[in-house]
Design a protein around this motif. Structure first.
Motif, PDB file in Angstrom:
ATOM      1  N   LYS A 118      -1.926  11.013  -8.834  1.00 28.03           N
ATOM      2  CA  LYS A 118      -2.439   9.883  -8.871  1.00 28.03           C
ATOM      3  C   LYS A 118      -4.095  10.110  -9.816  1.00 28.03           C
ATOM      4  CE  LYS A 118      -4.971   6.849  -5.292  1.00 28.03           C
ATOM      5  NZ  LYS A 118      -5.622   6.837  -3.731  1.00 28.03           N
ATOM      6  N   LEU A 161       6.802  -0.247  -4.294  1.00 23.34           N
ATOM      7  CA  LEU A 161       5.441  -0.341  -5.194  1.00 23.34           C
ATOM      8  C   LEU A 161       5.621  -0.850  -6.507  1.00 23.34           C
ATOM      9  CD1 LEU A 161       3.651   2.916  -4.178  1.00 23.34           C
ATOM     10  CD2 LEU A 161       3.020   0.606  -3.579  1.00 23.34           C
ATOM     11  N   LYS A 189       1.119   6.788  -7.662  1.00 20.38           N
ATOM     12  CA  LYS A 189       0.124   5.840  -6.920  1.00 20.38           C
ATOM     13  C   LYS A 189      -0.343   6.408  -5.903  1.00 20.38           C
ATOM     14  CE  LYS A 189       0.425   1.917  -9.534  1.00 20.38           C
ATOM     15  NZ  LYS A 189      -0.792   1.281  -9.820  1.00 20.38           N
ATOM     16  N   ILE A 190       0.108   7.240  -5.164  1.00 26.25           N
ATOM     17  CA  ILE A 190      -0.231   7.896  -4.002  1.00 26.25           C
ATOM     18  C   ILE A 190      -0.211   9.206  -3.645  1.00 26.25           C
ATOM     19  CG2 ILE A 190       0.004   5.492  -2.663  1.00 26.25           C
ATOM     20  CD1 ILE A 190       2.567   7.173  -1.117  1.00 26.25           C
ATOM     21  N   ALA A 236       3.836  12.972  -2.224  1.00 28.53           N
ATOM     22  CA  ALA A 236       4.349  11.608  -1.905  1.00 28.53           C
ATOM     23  C   ALA A 236       5.357  11.737  -0.497  1.00 28.53           C
ATOM     24  CB  ALA A 236       4.889  10.705  -2.884  1.00 28.53           C
ATOM     25  N   ASN A 273       0.873  -1.220   0.004  1.00 30.06           N
ATOM     26  CA  ASN A 273      -0.250  -0.086   0.016  1.00 30.06           C
ATOM     27  C   ASN A 273       0.685   1.335   0.139  1.00 30.06           C
ATOM     28  OD1 ASN A 273      -2.342  -1.430   0.142  1.00 30.06           O
ATOM     29  ND2 ASN A 273      -2.604  -1.501   2.219  1.00 30.06           N
ATOM     30  N   GLY A 274       2.251   1.055  -0.106  1.00 27.90           N
ATOM     31  CA  GLY A 274       3.154   2.250   0.083  1.00 27.90           C
ATOM     32  C   GLY A 274       3.202   2.874   1.529  1.00 27.90           C
ATOM     33  N   GLU A 275       2.862   1.955   2.559  1.00 30.15           N
ATOM     34  CA  GLU A 275       3.002   2.371   3.896  1.00 30.15           C
ATOM     35  C   GLU A 275       4.664   1.912   4.375  1.00 30.15           C
ATOM     36  OE1 GLU A 275      -1.681   1.886   4.980  1.00 30.15           O
ATOM     37  OE2 GLU A 275      -0.261   0.177   5.148  1.00 30.15           O
ATOM     38  N   ALA A 295       5.811   6.641  -7.274  1.00 33.01           N
ATOM     39  CA  ALA A 295       5.179   7.124  -5.921  1.00 33.01           C
ATOM     40  C   ALA A 295       3.971   8.095  -6.279  1.00 33.01           C
ATOM     41  CB  ALA A 295       5.997   7.237  -4.989  1.00 33.01           C
TER      42      ALA A 295
END
Length: 292
Positions: free
Chosen positions: A118, A284, A113-114, A273, A22-24, A110
């Motif tokens: 996005k 990711l 994606k987030i 990001a 989830n990119g966390e 990044a």
């Protein structure tokens, strides 16, 4: 949930953290000074990987230098790290799968994606730091080019050989739009080799007329480069990242770019990001490849 050990390699610092799909960031972020020799760099990599290898599914490198299309190694010289670094055998560093990608491409992914780009189909990210990096995403694919070097920001801005660029050519976008470019613009207008980018930014904050002129000329160089990128790629948005991006006026740049381009109007955003976008993007990308 699968996890990657992300390692961000720069000329002065190496960061690492564990990141999920989830990119966390789910671990402490560790920081190391980049060693001067290739032997010490490899030793640092092995130490990081050994510490975390049992916790993760894949090792994901975000690195300076253009990376091949197989995501296994670096093509060409990076210029800001040990000269033998491009010969690094990344796959040999771990028993787990190893994925490698250019740091600007990782940061662009990044953002896609987030972050700021996005839900877009076509986006360009431009990193304004000591140099200038770039990443281009088209229809859910990172544009890599025939050998992995797409997105290098070394297209010509002028033709009269004003400034020698780090690539050994003359008058590239990077040598005008970077922090180095800002300093050179200040040196030229003030006839002072000791002026710094910090002096310019402080002067702008204090509404100093000379520093505002320098800054505006630098921002105009950025704008001219973005006009070219917008005309070539017709992107939904262009994302500005890096240490100097926080100072630019994106609304003004967007207005001026859209006044001159012949393509669809484009949005200009600042990156969202965060400072560790390179690590997040590497993780990711690596976790999406299905090799782990």
């Amino acid at each position: 949930m699968k996890k990657a050990l992300a390692i961000d390699v720069g000329g002065t610092k190496i960061y690492n953290a564990i990141i999920n799909k989830n990119g966390e960031i789910i671990s402490e972020i560790e920081k190391h000074s980049t060693p001067k020799t290739i032997k010490e760099i490899i030793t640092t990599f092995k130490s990081i990987i050994k510490k975390h290898e049992n916790e993760i599914d894949i090792v994901a490198f975000s690195t300076c230098g253009a990376v091949n299309n197989e995501n296994t190694g670096i093509v060409g010289s990076t210029g800001n790290i040990a000269k033998e670094y491009p010969q690094t055998d990344f796959k040999a560093l771990s028993n787990k799968p190893v994925f490698v990608e250019n740091d600007a491409n990782c940061a662009a992914w990044a953002e896609y994606k987030i972050g700021a780009s996005k839900n877009t189909r076509v986006s360009v990210m431009v990193t304004l730091g000591t140099g200038v990096g770039g990443g281009i995403i088209i229809n859910d694919n990172l544009l890599k080019g025939q050998n992995g070097a797409a997105g290098e920001m070394h297209f010509k801005m002028y033709s009269d050989k004003r400034r020698k660029c780090t690539c050994d050519s003359w008058d590239c976008f990077e040598i005008y739009a970077s922090g180095t470019g800002l300093k050179l613009t200040a040196e030229e207008l003030l006839n002072d080799k000791n002026v710094t980018t910090y002096d310019v930014i402080d002067g702008v904050k204090n509404n100093n007329k000379q520093m505002l002129e320098i800054f505006n000329r630098w921002q105009n160089d950025i704008t001219n480069g973005l006009i070219g990128l917008a005309n070539i790629f017709d992107p939904d948005c262009i994302v500005l990242s890096g240490s100097l991006a926080e100072f630019v006026n994106t609304a003004e740049i967007e207005h001026n770019v859209n006044n001159e381009i012949v393509t669809t109007p484009v949005k200009i955003h600042k990156a969202k990001a965060g400072n560790y976008a390179g690590m997040i993007g590497a993780a990711l990308l690596a976790l999406s490849k299905g090799d782990c």
